[in-house]
Design a protein around this motif. Sequence first.
Motif, PDB file in Angstrom:
ATOM      1  N   GLU A 204     -28.817   6.822  31.821  1.00 36.22           N
ATOM      2  CA  GLU A 204     -29.522   5.780  31.066  1.00 36.22           C
ATOM      3  C   GLU A 204     -30.677   5.195  31.871  1.00 36.22           C
ATOM      4  OE1 GLU A 204     -26.644   2.925  29.697  1.00 36.22           O
ATOM      5  OE2 GLU A 204     -26.099   4.178  27.974  1.00 36.22           O
ATOM      6  N   ARG A 205     -30.491   5.005  33.161  1.00 31.74           N
ATOM      7  CA  ARG A 205     -31.584   4.509  34.008  1.00 31.74           C
ATOM      8  C   ARG A 205     -32.771   5.474  33.971  1.00 31.74           C
ATOM      9  NH1 ARG A 205     -27.125   3.082  37.250  1.00 31.74           N
ATOM     10  NH2 ARG A 205     -27.029   0.848  37.640  1.00 31.74           N
ATOM     11  N   ASP A 206     -32.474   6.762  34.117  1.00 35.72           N
ATOM     12  CA  ASP A 206     -33.527   7.776  34.078  1.00 35.72           C
ATOM     13  C   ASP A 206     -34.216   7.804  32.714  1.00 35.72           C
ATOM     14  OD1 ASP A 206     -32.964   8.484  36.685  1.00 35.72           O
ATOM     15  OD2 ASP A 206     -31.790  10.260  36.151  1.00 35.72           O
ATOM     16  N   MET A 207     -33.422   7.731  31.645  1.00 38.49           N
ATOM     17  CA  MET A 207     -33.994   7.744  30.292  1.00 38.49           C
ATOM     18  C   MET A 207     -34.890   6.534  30.066  1.00 38.49           C
ATOM     19  SD  MET A 207     -30.691   9.131  28.050  1.00 38.49           S
ATOM     20  CE  MET A 207     -30.969   7.875  26.859  1.00 38.49           C
ATOM     21  N   ALA A 208     -34.468   5.363  30.534  1.00 39.20           N
ATOM     22  CA  ALA A 208     -35.257   4.143  30.353  1.00 39.20           C
ATOM     23  C   ALA A 208     -36.580   4.230  31.099  1.00 39.20           C
ATOM     24  CB  ALA A 208     -34.464   2.926  30.819  1.00 39.20           C
ATOM     25  N   ALA A 209     -36.552   4.707  32.336  1.00 44.01           N
ATOM     26  CA  ALA A 209     -37.779   4.831  33.129  1.00 44.01           C
ATOM     27  C   ALA A 209     -38.719   5.862  32.514  1.00 44.01           C
ATOM     28  CB  ALA A 209     -37.437   5.205  34.572  1.00 44.01           C
ATOM     29  N   THR A 210     -38.174   6.967  32.049  1.00 43.58           N
ATOM     30  CA  THR A 210     -39.002   8.009  31.427  1.00 43.58           C
ATOM     31  C   THR A 210     -39.611   7.516  30.118  1.00 43.58           C
ATOM     32  OG1 THR A 210     -37.691   9.747  32.451  1.00 43.58           O
ATOM     33  CG2 THR A 210     -38.981  10.365  30.511  1.00 43.58           C
ATOM     34  N   ALA A 211     -38.831   6.825  29.297  1.00 42.64           N
ATOM     35  CA  ALA A 211     -39.349   6.301  28.029  1.00 42.64           C
ATOM     36  C   ALA A 211     -40.482   5.309  28.272  1.00 42.64           C
ATOM     37  CB  ALA A 211     -38.222   5.644  27.230  1.00 42.64           C
ATOM     38  N   ALA A 212     -40.332   4.452  29.278  1.00 49.02           N
ATOM     39  CA  ALA A 212     -41.376   3.474  29.591  1.00 49.02           C
ATOM     40  C   ALA A 212     -42.648   4.169  30.056  1.00 49.02           C
ATOM     41  CB  ALA A 212     -40.880   2.511  30.669  1.00 49.02           C
ATOM     42  N   ALA A 213     -42.502   5.113  30.971  1.00 45.71           N
ATOM     43  CA  ALA A 213     -43.675   5.829  31.473  1.00 45.71           C
ATOM     44  C   ALA A 213     -44.368   6.607  30.358  1.00 45.71           C
ATOM     45  CB  ALA A 213     -43.269   6.774  32.599  1.00 45.71           C
TER      46      ALA A 213
END
Length: 157
Positions: free
Chosen positions: A35-44
């Motif tokens: 989820e941390r990775d998904m959140a950072a990728t979605a933001a970028a």
Amino acid sequence: MTETLTPPAAGSPLALLFDITTAAQQTARIVQDEERDMAATAAADHVYSAYPNTLGRAVDHDAWTGFPALRDHGLQLSAVAYLDGGLWLHHTIPALGDFRDVLTLLVPCDCGHGYVPSLLEDENDLLELLQELRPTGGRAVHRGDTGGPYCASAPTA
């Protein structure tokens, strides 16, 4: 008299429960990391596609720190990026509603006691806000009060 705890026998119900608990904790940790990775990728991805001429050029993909959902508190995945000078970007996609990206610029208050959130709809909003912040060096200026206990910003602590 002190009792000595003996480990549960292999194959006992207690041993099985201990194994299940350990496996569940490991699974929860993996889900949170994903989820941390998904959140950072979605933001970028959102910043790169919706703000190509501004934030897309200024904020590196690796600048985002993702946070897992806190379902017990109704909070979705989110990510933040530090811009310098005390300014932060916050990105999330709310579960309730139309599932569109929400990007907020968190601006430090000039009194030093909090942050003023500014919802960004598009690059024009960002450019307008940056023009307002340029004379103050990136600080939100109080309008109609003197700061301190009457500050309407979100407190820092």
